[in-house]
Write a protein that holds these residues in place. Sequence first.
Motif, PDB file in Angstrom:
ATOM      1  N   PHE A  38      40.371  58.146  55.883  1.00 32.26           N
ATOM      2  CA  PHE A  38      39.286  58.359  56.837  1.00 32.26           C
ATOM      3  C   PHE A  38      38.980  59.844  56.898  1.00 32.26           C
ATOM      4  CE2 PHE A  38      43.073  58.904  59.349  1.00 32.26           C
ATOM      5  CZ  PHE A  38      42.761  59.844  60.328  1.00 32.26           C
ATOM      6  N   GLU A  39      37.883  60.164  57.555  1.00 37.51           N
ATOM      7  CA  GLU A  39      37.464  61.556  57.642  1.00 37.51           C
ATOM      8  C   GLU A  39      37.593  62.042  59.082  1.00 37.51           C
ATOM      9  OE1 GLU A  39      33.413  63.870  56.750  1.00 37.51           O
ATOM     10  OE2 GLU A  39      34.265  62.787  55.032  1.00 37.51           O
ATOM     11  N   GLN A  40      38.197  63.220  59.217  1.00 39.27           N
ATOM     12  CA  GLN A  40      38.336  63.842  60.530  1.00 39.27           C
ATOM     13  C   GLN A  40      38.073  65.330  60.370  1.00 39.27           C
ATOM     14  OE1 GLN A  40      42.270  64.154  62.072  1.00 39.27           O
ATOM     15  NE2 GLN A  40      41.590  64.665  64.126  1.00 39.27           N
ATOM     16  N   GLY A  41      37.098  65.842  61.088  1.00 38.15           N
ATOM     17  CA  GLY A  41      36.790  67.264  61.019  1.00 38.15           C
ATOM     18  C   GLY A  41      36.426  67.735  59.622  1.00 38.15           C
ATOM     19  N   GLY A  42      35.752  66.882  58.859  1.00 38.84           N
ATOM     20  CA  GLY A  42      35.341  67.250  57.514  1.00 38.84           C
ATOM     21  C   GLY A  42      36.426  67.143  56.463  1.00 38.84           C
ATOM     22  N   GLN A  43      37.603  66.675  56.840  1.00 40.78           N
ATOM     23  CA  GLN A  43      38.701  66.518  55.884  1.00 40.78           C
ATOM     24  C   GLN A  43      39.084  65.052  55.749  1.00 40.78           C
ATOM     25  OE1 GLN A  43      41.935  68.967  57.274  1.00 40.78           O
ATOM     26  NE2 GLN A  43      41.145  70.745  56.191  1.00 40.78           N
ATOM     27  N   ARG A  44      39.412  64.648  54.519  1.00 38.32           N
ATOM     28  CA  ARG A  44      39.904  63.285  54.283  1.00 38.32           C
ATOM     29  C   ARG A  44      41.351  63.229  54.736  1.00 38.32           C
ATOM     30  NH1 ARG A  44      36.637  59.504  54.423  1.00 38.32           N
ATOM     31  NH2 ARG A  44      37.865  58.147  53.123  1.00 38.32           N
ATOM     32  N   ARG A  45      41.699  62.132  55.403  1.00 40.32           N
ATOM     33  CA  ARG A  45      43.050  61.931  55.926  1.00 40.32           C
ATOM     34  C   ARG A  45      43.568  60.571  55.477  1.00 40.32           C
ATOM     35  NH1 ARG A  45      44.173  64.641  60.826  1.00 40.32           N
ATOM     36  NH2 ARG A  45      46.296  64.101  60.206  1.00 40.32           N
TER      37      ARG A  45
END
Length: 98
Positions: A38-45
Amino acid sequence: MKDKRLEEILLLEPALKIQVRGPLEPGLSGAQVFLVDFEQGGQRRLGVLKLTTPEKAQREAAGDHRARETWMRPFLPDFFHTLTGATDGTAGILMSLA
């Protein structure tokens, strides 16, 4: 993807851009659990998505909140988010792994 409940949960918050990698063994409660990106704050997690009832999601969120106020905080996932609003009442719990 054949599970309509999962498909609907994935679409509840498009900004998270949740993508399922695959199913995991069911949780202790018997809930369906999936390894996801998923994406959080422009980063993939990397994370875990659990399908459950709204009541169980609310209890888990309350427990997470209480635990964050204790010594356990450093050991908890840094991202915990509930997904609600599915037409059949299914709720999702999204937690980061990395």
